[in-house]
Design a protein around this motif. Structure first.
Motif, short mmCIF file in Angstrom:
data_model
loop_
_atom_site.label_atom_id
_atom_site.label_comp_id
_atom_site.label_asym_id
_atom_site.label_seq_id
_atom_site.Cartn_x
_atom_site.Cartn_y
_atom_site.Cartn_z
N PHE A 95 -1.42 3.18 55.95
CA PHE A 95 -1.22 4.53 55.41
C PHE A 95 -0.02 5.21 56.07
CE2 PHE A 95 -5.74 3.72 54.58
CZ PHE A 95 -5.77 3.97 53.22
N GLY A 96 0.25 4.85 57.33
CA GLY A 96 1.44 5.37 57.99
C GLY A 96 2.71 4.87 57.33
N ALA A 144 4.42 -1.36 52.61
CA ALA A 144 4.90 -0.65 51.42
C ALA A 144 4.97 -1.60 50.22
CB ALA A 144 6.27 -0.03 51.69
N GLN A 145 5.37 -2.85 50.46
CA GLN A 145 5.41 -3.84 49.39
C GLN A 145 4.02 -4.07 48.80
OE1 GLN A 145 7.96 -5.52 47.85
NE2 GLN A 145 9.24 -4.09 48.97
N LEU A 146 3.01 -4.13 49.67
CA LEU A 146 1.64 -4.31 49.20
C LEU A 146 1.21 -3.13 48.34
CD1 LEU A 146 -1.08 -5.80 49.23
CD2 LEU A 146 -1.61 -4.63 51.39
N PHE A 147 1.55 -1.93 48.77
CA PHE A 147 1.21 -0.72 48.00
C PHE A 147 1.91 -0.73 46.64
CE2 PHE A 147 2.40 3.64 46.82
CZ PHE A 147 1.14 4.21 46.67
N ASP A 188 5.55 7.13 55.42
CA ASP A 188 6.98 7.03 55.75
C ASP A 188 7.81 6.70 54.51
OD1 ASP A 188 9.19 6.57 57.92
OD2 ASP A 188 9.25 4.77 56.68
N MET A 189 7.28 5.84 53.65
CA MET A 189 8.00 5.47 52.43
C MET A 189 8.24 6.69 51.54
SD MET A 189 6.82 2.88 49.36
CE MET A 189 5.74 4.14 48.66
N PHE A 190 7.23 7.54 51.39
CA PHE A 190 7.37 8.72 50.54
C PHE A 190 8.25 9.79 51.19
CE2 PHE A 190 3.70 7.00 48.23
CZ PHE A 190 4.10 7.26 46.93
#
Length: 236
Positions: free
Chosen positions: A50-51, A75-78, A55-57
């Protein structure tokens, strides 16, 4: 007594000399050189799933700065989960709304929303990959490798799995807040990709599955059991 030598003429000088007493050249402070060599890079805390998403957003549309290996792959998994769900919704909506209810307008609306999501995540993916390369002390120009069939993709995967290098975030910066220009360009690219995906997907779905009836101004399904006319405004 400690001494140093002038890099211009080689004259022996006291360690604290500011200028050469022979050629007059300004001397570099040894203490500054030693301090630069002993700069300790910031210690990054362990990032959670979630961190990494948070950070990505925060840095959606910037290619500046670095993203660690864990931040990148979380982030790739999300993104993979989101895109898979979006594609599943699109397929289900197409089958239900067009084949069952014959409602193309609603299907096109859903396709438009999904296209916007695809375009958005494609831009985010590009920026994220750029920062991951920076984190390994490499230029984002390595993305051109993706133009090389098969081999380029394999090499890129290897590069994206490399660990963090100190030179990376000392060279490119660790966290760089997105500028207004970067956000505007990111939104424009998102809109462009969304439109391109929508048009391509629409033509692929309906050009190869339906035939336009010029007499009745409807689209006839090519492979339907009874070749029922579906009231579709193909060009609307």
């Amino acid at each position: 007594m400690e001494e140093k030598h002038c890099p211009i003429c080689g004259q022996a000088l006291p360690i604290d000399a500011k200028f050469c007493n022979k050629c007059g050249a300004k001397q570099v402070d040894i203490q500054q050189i030693n301090d630069a060599k002993t700069v300790v890079p910031p210690v990054r805390p362990e990032v959670s799933f979630f961190g990494a998403i948070k950070d990505m957003f925060k840095r959606l549309f910037t290619i500046k700065g670095c993203s660690s290996r864990s931040e990148y792959w979380y982030a790739q998994l999300f993104l993979f989960i989101c895109l898979t769900l979006a594609q599943s919704i699109l397929i289900y909506a197409h089958h239900s709304l067009v084949h069952v209810y014959g409602d193309l307008f609603a299907a096109k609306c859903i396709m438009g929303v999904i296209s916007l999501i695809f375009g958005f995540f494609m831009v985010v993916e590009f920026c994220l990959t750029f920062r991951r390369l920076h984190d390994s002390d490499m230029s984002g120009g390595f993305l051109w490798l993706l133009l090389v069939p098969i081999c380029g993709f394999i090499v890129m995967i290897v590069l994206l799995c490399l660990p963090t290098k100190t030179g990376g975030y000392m060279r490119f910066g660790d966290y760089v807040k997105p500028s207004l220009t970067a956000n505007v360009i990111g939104l424009l690219l998102t809109a462009f990709l969304a439109i391109a995906f929508f048009r391509t997907h629409f033509v692929f779905l309906y050009h190869y599955n339906y035939v336009y009836d010029n007499d009745n101004h409807v689209v006839v399904e090519k492979h339907g059991k009874h070749d029922e006319d579906i009231n579709i405004d193909f060009f609307g």
